[in-house]
Write a protein that holds these residues in place. Structure first.
Motif, PDB file in Angstrom:
ATOM      1  N   UNK A   1       0.870  -1.143   0.283  1.00  0.00           N
ATOM      2  CA  UNK A   1      -0.156  -0.041   0.551  1.00  0.00           C
ATOM      3  C   UNK A   1       0.796   1.421   0.003  1.00  0.00           C
ATOM      4  N   UNK A   2       1.572   1.193   0.757  1.00  0.00           N
ATOM      5  CA  UNK A   2       2.805   2.447   1.024  1.00  0.00           C
ATOM      6  C   UNK A   2       4.017   2.438   0.115  1.00  0.00           C
ATOM      7  N   UNK A   3       4.774   0.739  -0.532  1.00  0.00           N
ATOM      8  CA  UNK A   3       5.432   1.184  -1.991  1.00  0.00           C
ATOM      9  C   UNK A   3       6.869   0.898  -0.481  1.00  0.00           C
ATOM     10  N   UNK A   4       6.634   0.868   0.878  1.00  0.00           N
ATOM     11  CA  UNK A   4       8.103   0.789   2.137  1.00  0.00           C
ATOM     12  C   UNK A   4       7.656   0.440   2.764  1.00  0.00           C
ATOM     13  N   UNK A   5       8.935   0.865   4.198  1.00  0.00           N
ATOM     14  CA  UNK A   5       8.714  -0.289   5.779  1.00  0.00           C
ATOM     15  C   UNK A   5       9.046   0.908   6.430  1.00  0.00           C
ATOM     16  N   UNK A   6       8.683   2.188   5.838  1.00  0.00           N
ATOM     17  CA  UNK A   6       9.747   3.468   6.723  1.00  0.00           C
ATOM     18  C   UNK A   6       8.888   3.494   7.960  1.00  0.00           C
ATOM     19  N   UNK A   7       7.489   3.031   8.196  1.00  0.00           N
ATOM     20  CA  UNK A   7       5.984   3.228   9.016  1.00  0.00           C
ATOM     21  C   UNK A   7       6.183   1.880   8.912  1.00  0.00           C
ATOM     22  N   UNK A   8       7.085   1.201   9.342  1.00  0.00           N
ATOM     23  CA  UNK A   8       6.673  -0.566   9.635  1.00  0.00           C
ATOM     24  C   UNK A   8       7.081  -1.495  11.115  1.00  0.00           C
ATOM     25  N   UNK A   9       8.268  -0.603  11.875  1.00  0.00           N
ATOM     26  CA  UNK A   9       8.481  -1.091  12.933  1.00  0.00           C
ATOM     27  C   UNK A   9       7.578  -1.656  13.709  1.00  0.00           C
TER      28      UNK A   9
END
Length: 265
Positions: A153-161
């Motif tokens: 959905x976001x295209x990255x894991x920057x806020x997936x900690x």
């Protein structure tokens, strides 16, 4: 249509079609059975059970066919009717039936999360995956899907900690890798064996710098991947037991209940 006088026979038939890849006819049959049983306000407890089964399959088939808006509506009805079935079981003090119904809740929430991910609804996806894990602590597939939802959905894991930390805790607690046949698997309590190669591949993908995961989590994932790859090598060479945990875990799955015993209530 399709001779729907016997729900059990119809469910068996459209499941066979689905297994054969004939999803279009399986969708039609499961949808028509769901609608017919739903319209019957005087349905028996057994018919209520088959309604829930038909809705569950129909929702999954819709999702597989990419009809996710319709699938989401079907999924909401599934949850409603499953709760109604649980009320029937509880009112009749049917402990085995209660166990069976509750055992399906985690996978239902997983399905809801997958549908929300396909609809690009991160909030709904996270909520459903979290509920799946809450109802089945240690649910590897739900924890994996929760992290992957950020990428989808976001295209990255920057806020997936937070989601990644949860996954790491769950995968570490799942125990060593096992081997079933030619497949490496994780075997956690109260869930089906999970393809270990797929999980390891996802962990490798998450740890790639371009996905934006924080360095602490990325480093931890890389360390775990190395450990799991070593376990696979040890199993292949006979230095580690292949399936010490597998047989015991499978025995805990799929409780059964004869709904004929209270279909007249």
């Amino acid at each position: 249509m399709f001779g729907m006088t016997d729900p059990q026979q119809v469910v068996s038939q459209f499941r066979r079609y689905a297994e054969e890849g004939r999803l279009e006819i399986a969708e039609v049959m499961s949808g028509e059975l769901s609608e017919r049983l739903s319209k019957n306000k005087d349905r028996s407890a057994e018919e209520q059970r088959w309604l829930v089964e038909a809705l569950r399959d129909h929702t999954s088939i819709l999702h597989q066919r990419g009809k996710n808006k319709t699938a989401f509506g079907s999924w909401k009805l599934l949850n409603k009717e499953r709760k109604n079935l649980l009320k029937v079981a509880k009112s009749n003090n049917l402990e085995n039936a209660i166990v069976e119904i509750n055992s399906k809740i985690p996978s239902d929430f997983l399905l809801g999360g997958n549908i929300c991910t396909s609809l690009k609804k991160l909030g709904g996806a996270k909520s459903n995956y979290s509920k799946a894990i809450k109802s089945c602590p240690g649910f590897i597939e739900a924890a994996r899907a929760k992290v992957d939802a950020y990428l989808a959905i976001k295209g990255n894991l920057k806020k997936a900690s937070s989601a990644t930390n949860q996954f790491i805790r769950i995968i570490e607690n799942s125990g060593p890798i096992n081997k079933s046949g030619n497949q490496f698997v994780f075997v956690a309590d109260n869930q089906a064996p999970v393809d270990a190669n797929f999980i390891v591949q996802r962990m490798q993908a998450w740890s790639i710098d371009s996905n934006g995961l924080n360095k602490t989590n990325a480093t931890k994932l890389k360390t775990l991947v190395e450990g799991y790859q070593s376990q696979m090598t040890a199993i292949e060479s006979g230095l580690q037991a292949a399936n010490a945990k597998l047989a015991a875990a499978v025995e805990k799955l799929n409780p059964t209940m004869d709904y004929h015993s209270y279909s007249r209530n």
